[in-house]
Design a protein around this motif. Structure first.
Motif, mmCIF file in Angstrom:
data_model
loop_
_atom_site.group_PDB
_atom_site.id
_atom_site.type_symbol
_atom_site.label_atom_id
_atom_site.label_comp_id
_atom_site.label_asym_id
_atom_site.label_seq_id
_atom_site.Cartn_x
_atom_site.Cartn_y
_atom_site.Cartn_z
ATOM 1 N N LEU A 161 0.723 -1.187 -0.056
ATOM 2 C CA LEU A 161 -0.056 0.103 0.095
ATOM 3 C C LEU A 161 0.934 1.391 -0.030
ATOM 4 O O LEU A 161 1.705 1.239 1.180
ATOM 5 C CB LEU A 161 -0.935 -0.305 1.115
ATOM 6 C CG LEU A 161 -1.860 1.109 1.429
ATOM 7 C CD1 LEU A 161 -2.949 1.186 -0.041
ATOM 8 C CD2 LEU A 161 -2.709 1.087 2.788
ATOM 9 N N SER A 162 0.992 1.908 -0.955
ATOM 10 C CA SER A 162 1.766 3.021 -1.421
ATOM 11 C C SER A 162 1.297 4.359 -0.616
ATOM 12 O O SER A 162 -0.091 4.444 -0.309
ATOM 13 C CB SER A 162 2.045 3.232 -2.862
ATOM 14 O OG SER A 162 0.803 3.876 -3.381
ATOM 15 N N ILE A 185 -8.843 4.967 8.725
ATOM 16 C CA ILE A 185 -7.722 5.629 8.415
ATOM 17 C C ILE A 185 -6.443 5.120 9.185
ATOM 18 O O ILE A 185 -5.256 4.825 8.827
ATOM 19 C CB ILE A 185 -7.948 6.957 8.609
ATOM 20 C CG1 ILE A 185 -8.621 7.696 7.627
ATOM 21 C CG2 ILE A 185 -6.233 7.791 8.722
ATOM 22 C CD1 ILE A 185 -8.745 9.152 7.859
ATOM 23 N N GLU A 186 -6.552 4.800 10.515
ATOM 24 C CA GLU A 186 -5.372 4.234 11.280
ATOM 25 C C GLU A 186 -4.939 2.949 10.726
ATOM 26 O O GLU A 186 -3.602 2.500 10.688
ATOM 27 C CB GLU A 186 -5.902 3.929 12.734
ATOM 28 C CG GLU A 186 -6.012 5.258 13.422
ATOM 29 C CD GLU A 186 -6.227 5.095 15.097
ATOM 30 O OE1 GLU A 186 -6.501 3.891 15.511
ATOM 31 O OE2 GLU A 186 -6.864 6.185 15.746
ATOM 32 N N TRP A 240 -0.790 -0.413 7.421
ATOM 33 C CA TRP A 240 -0.380 -0.997 6.423
ATOM 34 C C TRP A 240 0.553 -0.402 5.522
ATOM 35 O O TRP A 240 1.356 -1.103 4.814
ATOM 36 C CB TRP A 240 -1.785 -1.431 5.678
ATOM 37 C CG TRP A 240 -2.486 -2.443 6.172
ATOM 38 C CD1 TRP A 240 -2.551 -3.184 7.153
ATOM 39 C CD2 TRP A 240 -3.993 -2.710 5.771
ATOM 40 N NE1 TRP A 240 -3.540 -4.006 7.581
ATOM 41 C CE2 TRP A 240 -4.376 -3.994 6.520
ATOM 42 C CE3 TRP A 240 -4.796 -2.373 4.718
ATOM 43 C CZ2 TRP A 240 -5.479 -4.717 6.302
ATOM 44 C CZ3 TRP A 240 -5.967 -3.238 4.364
ATOM 45 C CH2 TRP A 240 -6.398 -4.431 5.530
ATOM 46 N N VAL A 241 0.597 0.794 5.437
ATOM 47 C CA VAL A 241 1.506 1.579 4.560
ATOM 48 C C VAL A 241 3.295 1.145 4.963
ATOM 49 O O VAL A 241 3.926 0.832 4.204
ATOM 50 C CB VAL A 241 1.423 3.171 4.723
ATOM 51 C CG1 VAL A 241 2.603 3.711 4.048
ATOM 52 C CG2 VAL A 241 0.100 3.589 3.936
ATOM 53 N N THR A 298 3.102 -3.197 4.848
ATOM 54 C CA THR A 298 3.301 -3.922 3.483
ATOM 55 C C THR A 298 4.420 -3.439 2.688
ATOM 56 O O THR A 298 4.329 -3.539 1.416
ATOM 57 C CB THR A 298 1.904 -3.837 2.746
ATOM 58 O OG1 THR A 298 1.653 -2.280 2.552
ATOM 59 C CG2 THR A 298 0.720 -4.335 3.609
ATOM 60 N N LYS A 299 5.410 -2.648 3.194
ATOM 61 C CA LYS A 299 6.266 -1.870 2.309
ATOM 62 C C LYS A 299 7.130 -3.056 1.423
ATOM 63 O O LYS A 299 7.670 -2.931 0.650
ATOM 64 C CB LYS A 299 7.272 -1.009 3.284
ATOM 65 C CG LYS A 299 7.724 -1.748 4.358
ATOM 66 C CD LYS A 299 8.758 -0.864 5.216
ATOM 67 C CE LYS A 299 9.833 -1.484 6.143
ATOM 68 N NZ LYS A 299 10.270 -0.485 6.922
ATOM 69 N N ASP A 300 7.236 -4.159 2.179
ATOM 70 C CA ASP A 300 8.253 -5.183 1.398
ATOM 71 C C ASP A 300 7.435 -6.039 0.392
ATOM 72 O O ASP A 300 7.905 -7.102 -0.214
ATOM 73 C CB ASP A 300 8.911 -6.128 2.225
ATOM 74 C CG ASP A 300 9.875 -5.166 3.175
ATOM 75 O OD1 ASP A 300 10.427 -4.539 2.861
ATOM 76 O OD2 ASP A 300 10.076 -5.820 4.547
#
Length: 309
Positions: free
Chosen positions: A56-57, A74-75, A80-81, A84-86
């Motif tokens: 999620l960008s 929103i929280e 997740w940003v 999920t960066k990997d």
């Protein structure tokens, strides 16, 4: 009415069975939840039971916020940003890429100054534009003793809120349906006031000396918004929090303000204070939305909904 009920039942059944989501599926789910006015609590509870299969960008995160999702949602999206960066990025379908218009450039510095000047003038004169009136305010309070996001309703408070000569007055009528004369600020637990102008006035007033910076464009309830981030330093703050075991603090705070592109009226204010580590409350996030309603045959901009977590 019958069709709407059936539609909700079908959507609920599909989503319950789906525990893994792509970013595109997440986008469709959030859009549907906003269109169908699903409660923020229910949307967030479903997301907690779900797993995102793609990264999620930050851009997608901002896109989802602009849809008008609630604070709890929103929280989770913000978490997740990071978490999920990997994961692999979501592929952009060719048709979607072709249909996406060029990003709207931010206003120039001069335009931003003008927008903020007009919003400030509006905010400082907001209370003067309101007529005297009486309305009923309904507050639902939830608690999660476990810290595991199992929220339960503790009470529902009905308050007579009168606005007379530019001042707010709160009188508690019932708590959980029972008549009471307990003063509003002696209810205990979390309470909120200032939605009818004082929060807006404090933010844009000279004492706050708020630092505003351009953040992004957004769409709120179908209207294009200028979104500015802001910061109010502790010596200039008039926002306070009280905890029985810790007393009262007046911390610095930050957030975003949504300003209507056409009218330069303030339509949403978010707020997050910088609470000291020793204070009994460690995190606060509030969202205050304004919208139009009819009073004595005329349309006025008044608080639509306030949520404090």
């Amino acid at each position: 009415m019958t069709f709407r009920f059936v539609l909700l039942a079908v959507v609920s059944a599909v989503l319950t069975a789906q525990t893994r989501m792509s970013v595109d599926q997440l986008r469709s789910f959030l859009k549907s939840s906003v269109d169908l006015h699903q409660p923020d609590k229910n949307v967030a509870e479903f997301l907690k039971r779900s797993k995102l299969t793609q990264r999620l960008s930050a851009r997608e995160f901002e896109e989802f916020i602009a849809m008008g999702v609630g604070g709890k949602t929103i929280e989770i999206l913000r978490e997740w940003v990071t978490s999920t960066k990997d994961l692999p990025a979501a592929p952009a379908p060719a048709a979607v890429v072709k249909a996406v218009p060029k990003p709207i450039p931010p206003p120039s510095e001069e335009e931003q100054k003008k927008i903020l000047a007009e919003a400030t003038e509006y905010a400082l004169g907001y209370s003067k534009r309101l007529p005297d009136f009486i309305c009923m305010q309904v507050t639902r309070r939830y608690v999660d003793p476990s810290g595991l996001e199992f929220w339960r309703n503790t009470d529902t408070i009905t308050t007579r809120l009168s606005f007379f000569e530019q001042k707010e007055d709160y009188k508690v009528i019932t708590v959980n349906g029972r008549m009471t004369d307990i003063p509003y600020h002696q209810l205990g637990g979390t309470t909120s006031s200032g939605e009818f102008g004082s929060q807006m006035r404090d933010l844009f007033g000279k004492k706050a000396s708020a630092r505003f910076n351009w953040e992004r464009w957004a769409t709120l309830r179908g209207r294009r918004m200028h979104v500015f981030s802001y910061y109010v330093a502790q010596p200039n703050s008039e926002w306070s929090a009280y905890h029985e075991g810790s007393g009262r603090v007046v911390p610095a705070y930050r957030g975003n303000v949504f300003i209507d592109r056409e009218t330069t009226q303030v339509m949403r204010i978010t707020l997050e204070p910088e609470l000291p580590p020793s204070f009994g409350i460690q995190s606060v996030y509030s969202v205050l939305d304004y919208d139009y309603t009819e009073i004595s045959g005329s349309q006025y901009l008044v608080p639509l909904r306030a949520e404090v977590k």
